[in-house]
Design a protein around this motif. Structure first.
Motif, PDB file in Angstrom:
ATOM      1  N   LEU A 109      18.400  30.890 -32.547  1.00  0.00           N
ATOM      2  CA  LEU A 109      18.056  30.151 -31.152  1.00  0.00           C
ATOM      3  C   LEU A 109      19.254  29.719 -30.534  1.00  0.00           C
ATOM      4  CD1 LEU A 109      15.585  28.680 -29.986  1.00  0.00           C
ATOM      5  CD2 LEU A 109      15.778  26.772 -31.187  1.00  0.00           C
ATOM      6  N   ALA A 110      20.419  29.067 -31.345  1.00  0.00           N
ATOM      7  CA  ALA A 110      21.304  28.921 -30.706  1.00  0.00           C
ATOM      8  C   ALA A 110      22.122  29.848 -29.822  1.00  0.00           C
ATOM      9  CB  ALA A 110      22.426  28.363 -31.759  1.00  0.00           C
ATOM     10  N   ALA A 111      21.740  31.215 -30.366  1.00  0.00           N
ATOM     11  CA  ALA A 111      22.606  32.114 -29.435  1.00  0.00           C
ATOM     12  C   ALA A 111      21.655  32.773 -28.125  1.00  0.00           C
ATOM     13  CB  ALA A 111      22.665  33.265 -30.410  1.00  0.00           C
ATOM     14  N   VAL A 112      20.468  32.838 -28.601  1.00  0.00           N
ATOM     15  CA  VAL A 112      19.605  33.372 -27.560  1.00  0.00           C
ATOM     16  C   VAL A 112      19.286  32.384 -26.129  1.00  0.00           C
ATOM     17  CG1 VAL A 112      18.485  34.774 -29.075  1.00  0.00           C
ATOM     18  CG2 VAL A 112      17.212  32.649 -28.557  1.00  0.00           C
ATOM     19  N   MET A 113      19.337  31.202 -26.688  1.00  0.00           N
ATOM     20  CA  MET A 113      18.890  30.159 -25.398  1.00  0.00           C
ATOM     21  C   MET A 113      19.967  30.417 -24.218  1.00  0.00           C
ATOM     22  SD  MET A 113      16.057  28.446 -25.827  1.00  0.00           S
ATOM     23  CE  MET A 113      16.109  27.247 -24.539  1.00  0.00           C
ATOM     24  N   ALA A 114      21.209  30.604 -24.410  1.00  0.00           N
ATOM     25  CA  ALA A 114      21.972  31.100 -23.342  1.00  0.00           C
ATOM     26  C   ALA A 114      21.380  31.879 -22.036  1.00  0.00           C
ATOM     27  CB  ALA A 114      23.359  31.413 -23.909  1.00  0.00           C
ATOM     28  N   GLY A 115      20.411  33.027 -22.939  1.00  0.00           N
ATOM     29  CA  GLY A 115      19.718  33.953 -21.898  1.00  0.00           C
ATOM     30  C   GLY A 115      18.638  33.443 -21.288  1.00  0.00           C
ATOM     31  N   ARG A 116      18.327  32.112 -21.533  1.00  0.00           N
ATOM     32  CA  ARG A 116      17.363  31.384 -20.793  1.00  0.00           C
ATOM     33  C   ARG A 116      15.801  32.182 -20.921  1.00  0.00           C
ATOM     34  NH1 ARG A 116      18.943  27.960 -16.189  1.00  0.00           N
ATOM     35  NH2 ARG A 116      21.122  27.866 -16.555  1.00  0.00           N
ATOM     36  N   PRO A 117      15.531  32.480 -22.298  1.00  0.00           N
ATOM     37  CA  PRO A 117      14.069  33.130 -22.321  1.00  0.00           C
ATOM     38  C   PRO A 117      13.007  32.320 -22.058  1.00  0.00           C
ATOM     39  CG  PRO A 117      15.163  32.258 -24.664  1.00  0.00           C
ATOM     40  CD  PRO A 117      16.313  32.012 -23.206  1.00  0.00           C
ATOM     41  N   GLN A 118      12.063  32.792 -21.419  1.00  0.00           N
ATOM     42  CA  GLN A 118      10.746  32.119 -20.938  1.00  0.00           C
ATOM     43  C   GLN A 118      10.093  31.946 -22.069  1.00  0.00           C
ATOM     44  OE1 GLN A 118      10.937  35.666 -18.306  1.00  0.00           O
ATOM     45  NE2 GLN A 118       9.804  34.415 -16.819  1.00  0.00           N
ATOM     46  N   VAL A 119      10.008  32.461 -23.033  1.00  0.00           N
ATOM     47  CA  VAL A 119       9.030  32.433 -24.233  1.00  0.00           C
ATOM     48  C   VAL A 119      10.142  32.616 -25.609  1.00  0.00           C
ATOM     49  CG1 VAL A 119       7.125  33.168 -25.631  1.00  0.00           C
ATOM     50  CG2 VAL A 119       7.234  33.298 -23.238  1.00  0.00           C
ATOM     51  N   VAL A 120       9.849  31.417 -26.426  1.00  0.00           N
ATOM     52  CA  VAL A 120      10.684  31.696 -27.682  1.00  0.00           C
ATOM     53  C   VAL A 120       9.207  31.890 -28.847  1.00  0.00           C
ATOM     54  CG1 VAL A 120      11.963  30.459 -29.570  1.00  0.00           C
ATOM     55  CG2 VAL A 120      12.627  30.714 -27.285  1.00  0.00           C
ATOM     56  N   MET A 121       9.248  33.063 -29.693  1.00  0.00           N
ATOM     57  CA  MET A 121       8.487  33.270 -30.617  1.00  0.00           C
ATOM     58  C   MET A 121       9.039  32.890 -31.949  1.00  0.00           C
ATOM     59  SD  MET A 121       6.186  36.571 -29.792  1.00  0.00           S
ATOM     60  CE  MET A 121       5.270  36.904 -28.405  1.00  0.00           C
ATOM     61  N   MET A 122       8.428  32.229 -32.701  1.00  0.00           N
ATOM     62  CA  MET A 122       8.963  31.900 -34.299  1.00  0.00           C
ATOM     63  C   MET A 122       7.950  32.753 -35.125  1.00  0.00           C
ATOM     64  SD  MET A 122       9.832  28.555 -36.458  1.00  0.00           S
ATOM     65  CE  MET A 122      11.426  28.404 -36.046  1.00  0.00           C
ATOM     66  N   SER A 123       8.672  33.682 -36.326  1.00  0.00           N
ATOM     67  CA  SER A 123       7.724  34.245 -37.138  1.00  0.00           C
ATOM     68  C   SER A 123       7.374  33.221 -38.522  1.00  0.00           C
ATOM     69  CB  SER A 123       8.638  35.490 -37.834  1.00  0.00           C
ATOM     70  OG  SER A 123       9.875  34.851 -38.399  1.00  0.00           O
ATOM     71  N   LYS A 124       6.317  33.551 -38.905  1.00  0.00           N
ATOM     72  CA  LYS A 124       5.958  32.823 -40.335  1.00  0.00           C
ATOM     73  C   LYS A 124       5.601  31.246 -39.973  1.00  0.00           C
ATOM     74  CE  LYS A 124       7.853  36.330 -43.426  1.00  0.00           C
ATOM     75  NZ  LYS A 124       8.263  37.612 -42.149  1.00  0.00           N
ATOM     76  N   VAL A 125       4.962  30.979 -39.062  1.00  0.00           N
ATOM     77  CA  VAL A 125       4.534  29.591 -38.832  1.00  0.00           C
ATOM     78  C   VAL A 125       3.413  29.216 -39.700  1.00  0.00           C
ATOM     79  CG1 VAL A 125       3.957  27.939 -37.061  1.00  0.00           C
ATOM     80  CG2 VAL A 125       5.612  29.669 -36.543  1.00  0.00           C
ATOM     81  N   GLU A 126       3.485  28.177 -40.359  1.00  0.00           N
ATOM     82  CA  GLU A 126       2.412  27.809 -41.218  1.00  0.00           C
ATOM     83  C   GLU A 126       2.000  26.229 -40.985  1.00  0.00           C
ATOM     84  OE1 GLU A 126       2.086  30.512 -45.350  1.00  0.00           O
ATOM     85  OE2 GLU A 126       3.657  28.813 -45.318  1.00  0.00           O
ATOM     86  N   ARG A 127       3.133  25.486 -40.447  1.00  0.00           N
ATOM     87  CA  ARG A 127       2.987  23.941 -40.340  1.00  0.00           C
ATOM     88  C   ARG A 127       3.366  23.405 -39.051  1.00  0.00           C
ATOM     89  NH1 ARG A 127       7.108  22.159 -42.347  1.00  0.00           N
ATOM     90  NH2 ARG A 127       8.139  24.215 -42.934  1.00  0.00           N
ATOM     91  N   ARG A 128       2.822  22.437 -38.595  1.00  0.00           N
ATOM     92  CA  ARG A 128       2.980  22.013 -37.150  1.00  0.00           C
ATOM     93  C   ARG A 128       4.425  21.519 -37.254  1.00  0.00           C
ATOM     94  NH1 ARG A 128       2.248  16.210 -36.660  1.00  0.00           N
ATOM     95  NH2 ARG A 128       1.634  16.660 -34.376  1.00  0.00           N
ATOM     96  N   GLU A 129       5.019  21.025 -38.429  1.00  0.00           N
ATOM     97  CA  GLU A 129       6.501  20.224 -38.386  1.00  0.00           C
ATOM     98  C   GLU A 129       7.289  21.419 -38.030  1.00  0.00           C
ATOM     99  OE1 GLU A 129       3.885  17.951 -40.492  1.00  0.00           O
ATOM    100  OE2 GLU A 129       4.160  20.187 -40.922  1.00  0.00           O
ATOM    101  N   GLN A 130       7.228  22.649 -38.229  1.00  0.00           N
ATOM    102  CA  GLN A 130       8.173  23.761 -37.739  1.00  0.00           C
ATOM    103  C   GLN A 130       7.943  23.696 -36.255  1.00  0.00           C
ATOM    104  OE1 GLN A 130       5.725  26.929 -40.368  1.00  0.00           O
ATOM    105  NE2 GLN A 130       7.596  27.688 -40.388  1.00  0.00           N
ATOM    106  N   MET A 131       7.111  23.520 -35.476  1.00  0.00           N
ATOM    107  CA  MET A 131       6.844  23.642 -34.076  1.00  0.00           C
ATOM    108  C   MET A 131       7.429  22.282 -33.238  1.00  0.00           C
ATOM    109  SD  MET A 131       5.735  26.550 -33.350  1.00  0.00           S
ATOM    110  CE  MET A 131       6.856  27.017 -34.689  1.00  0.00           C
ATOM    111  N   ILE A 132       7.147  21.236 -34.109  1.00  0.00           N
ATOM    112  CA  ILE A 132       7.993  20.254 -33.689  1.00  0.00           C
ATOM    113  C   ILE A 132       9.472  20.014 -33.465  1.00  0.00           C
ATOM    114  CG2 ILE A 132       8.316  17.509 -34.327  1.00  0.00           C
ATOM    115  CD1 ILE A 132       5.271  17.581 -35.086  1.00  0.00           C
ATOM    116  N   GLU A 133      10.070  20.461 -34.801  1.00  0.00           N
ATOM    117  CA  GLU A 133      11.426  20.890 -34.950  1.00  0.00           C
ATOM    118  C   GLU A 133      11.909  21.772 -33.664  1.00  0.00           C
ATOM    119  OE1 GLU A 133      15.007  22.127 -38.078  1.00  0.00           O
ATOM    120  OE2 GLU A 133      12.945  22.126 -38.681  1.00  0.00           O
ATOM    121  N   LEU A 134      11.160  22.889 -33.605  1.00  0.00           N
ATOM    122  CA  LEU A 134      11.517  23.979 -32.776  1.00  0.00           C
ATOM    123  C   LEU A 134      11.653  23.464 -31.066  1.00  0.00           C
ATOM    124  CD1 LEU A 134      12.341  26.735 -31.795  1.00  0.00           C
ATOM    125  CD2 LEU A 134       9.932  27.369 -31.733  1.00  0.00           C
TER     126      LEU A 134
END
Length: 301
Positions: free
Chosen positions: A86-111
Motif C-alpha cells: 500500500l505504501a508503495a502503490v498509493m503514489a501512483g494514485r490508484p482509483q481502486v485498492v483491492m485487498m485479498s483474503k478479507v474475512e473481517r470488517r476490521e481489515q477494511m477499517i484499518e485499510l
C-alpha cells in the motif's frame, strides 16, 4: 437493493488481473477492452518480485488512467506484506485498492484509515480512492454484508475462485458446480448491501467453458466479472453488455406500460410477458445501462 447509478463502478463489467511484475503484460492490457485493470501483487507476483512490482506501480497506474481505464491494484493482506504494498502503490494514485483474503470488517477499517493518511501525504482528494474487498473463504461470504458496511469507500466486492474451492474442500471442475452456491449467496449479500458484486474468475483456459461460466453468471444477475485470462475479457464484456435486441425489447416494454398507465391500467403485455411496475423499472435500468455503455464504447474507438 440495486446498485446505485451513482456508484462510480456501476458500469465496470470486467476487472482484469495482470501479474504485477510483468511490465510487458501490464502495458499490453491496454490493447484489450478491460474496464478495470488490476496490477496483481498477490498470487500472480512471486514474493521475490514484489519489490519490482511496487516499483512499476506508479508509472503503470498513471498510464492506465491516462488511457481512460480504471486503474486498480490488489495488495496482500496486512498480515503478510500489505503495508509495504500500500505504501508503495498509493503514489501512483490508484482509483481502486483491492485487498485479498478479507474475512473481517476490521481489515477494511484499518485499510480505510491508512488510505486516508496516504491520500493526505500524496495530495489525493480525500475519500476518492475506492476499496474492493476480495472475499475468498466461506467465512468472508457469510460476513459479506458487515464487510461491505465497514467503509464508505467500498462500492464493490469480488468473490474468489481457487481459494474459495480450497476453503470448501471441494474438487475443481470446468462446470463450476462447486461454486454455484457461494457465487449465488455472495450476489445476494452484495445486493442487500447495495454494492456491485464481481463474479469469480473462470480459471481454465478454454473458450467454451468461459462462455458457459458467463451464461450462468449473467442468468443469476451478475453485472461484473473478475478475469485472469486476456482472451476472456471480450467474452465477459459481451455477456455483461445489453444486446441491441435486449434494448429493443426493453423499449417496447416501457412504451407498452406507459401507454397502459395513461389508460388507467397497471400492467401491459409484451411478447407474452406481463409488464408491471418492477419489470417496467428493470426495463428502464437496462436501457440506461445500454445507452451509457454504448456512449462509452464510442469514446474508446
Amino acid at each position: 437493493m440495486a446498485v446505485s447509478k451513482d456508484n462510480p463502478l456501476a458500469l465496470c463489467r470486467t476487472f482484469f488481473f495482470i501479474p504485477g511484475a510483468d511490465e510487458r503484460a501490464l502495458l499490453a492490457a491496454l490493447d484489450g477492452d478491460g474496464d478495470v485493470l488490476v496490477q496483481e501483487l498477490e498470487d500472480f507476483t512471486p514474493p521475490a518480485r514484489r519489490p519490482e512490482a511496487r516499483a512499476l506501480a506508479v508509472d503503470i497506474l498513471q498510464r492506465w488512467r491516462a488511457c481512460g481505464r480504471v486503474s486498480a491494484v490488489r495488495i496482500n493482506p496486512f498480515e503478510t506484506c500489505g503495508h509495504e504494498d500500500l505504501a508503495a502503490v498509493m503514489a501512483g494514485r490508484p482509483q481502486v485498492v483491492m485487498m485479498s483474503k478479507v474475512e473481517r470488517r476490521e481489515q477494511m477499517i484499518e485499510l480505510d484509515q491508512l488510505i486516508t493518511e496516504l491520500e493526505g501525504r500524496h495530495g489525493i482528494a480525500a475519500g476518492s480512492t475506492l476499496i474492493v474487498p476480495n472475499i475468498e473463504t466461506a467465512l468472508g461470504v457469510v460476513r459479506a454484508i458487515e464487510i461491505a458496511a465497514a467503509s464508505p469507500r467500498i462500492k464493490a466486492m469480488l468473490v474468489a475462485t481457487e481459494d474459495m474451492v480450497a476453503d470448501l474442500g471441494a474438487g475443481r471442475s470446468r462446470a463450476g458446480t462447486e461454486l454455484y452456491y457461494p457465487r449465488s449467496r455472495f450476489l445476494l449479500e452484495c445486493a442487500a448491501a447495495g454494492v456491485l458484486a464481481i463474479d469469480s474468475p473462470y480459471t481454465f483456459a478454454d473458450a467454451q467453458g468461459a462462455e458457459a461460466d458467463m451464461q450462468f453468471a449473467r442468468s443469476i444477475g451478475y453485472q461484473a466479472k473478475g478475469v485472469v485470462n486476456p482472451a476472456h475479457v471480450a467474452v465477459a464484456n459481451r455477456y455483461l453488455t445489453p444486446a441491441d435486441a435486449d434494448a429493443e425489447l426493453a423499449r417496447r416494454q416501457v412504451a407498452a406500460f406507459e401507454a397502459a398507465a395513461q389508460g388507467g391500467n397497471v400492467r401491459a403485455e409484451v411478447d407474452g410477458l406481463v409488464v408491471e411496475v418492477p419489470s417496467y423499472l428493470q426495463a428502464l435500468r437496462l436501457l440506461e445501462r445500454y445507452e451509457q455503455l454504448q456512449a462509452r464504447q464510442a469514446l474508446r474507438r
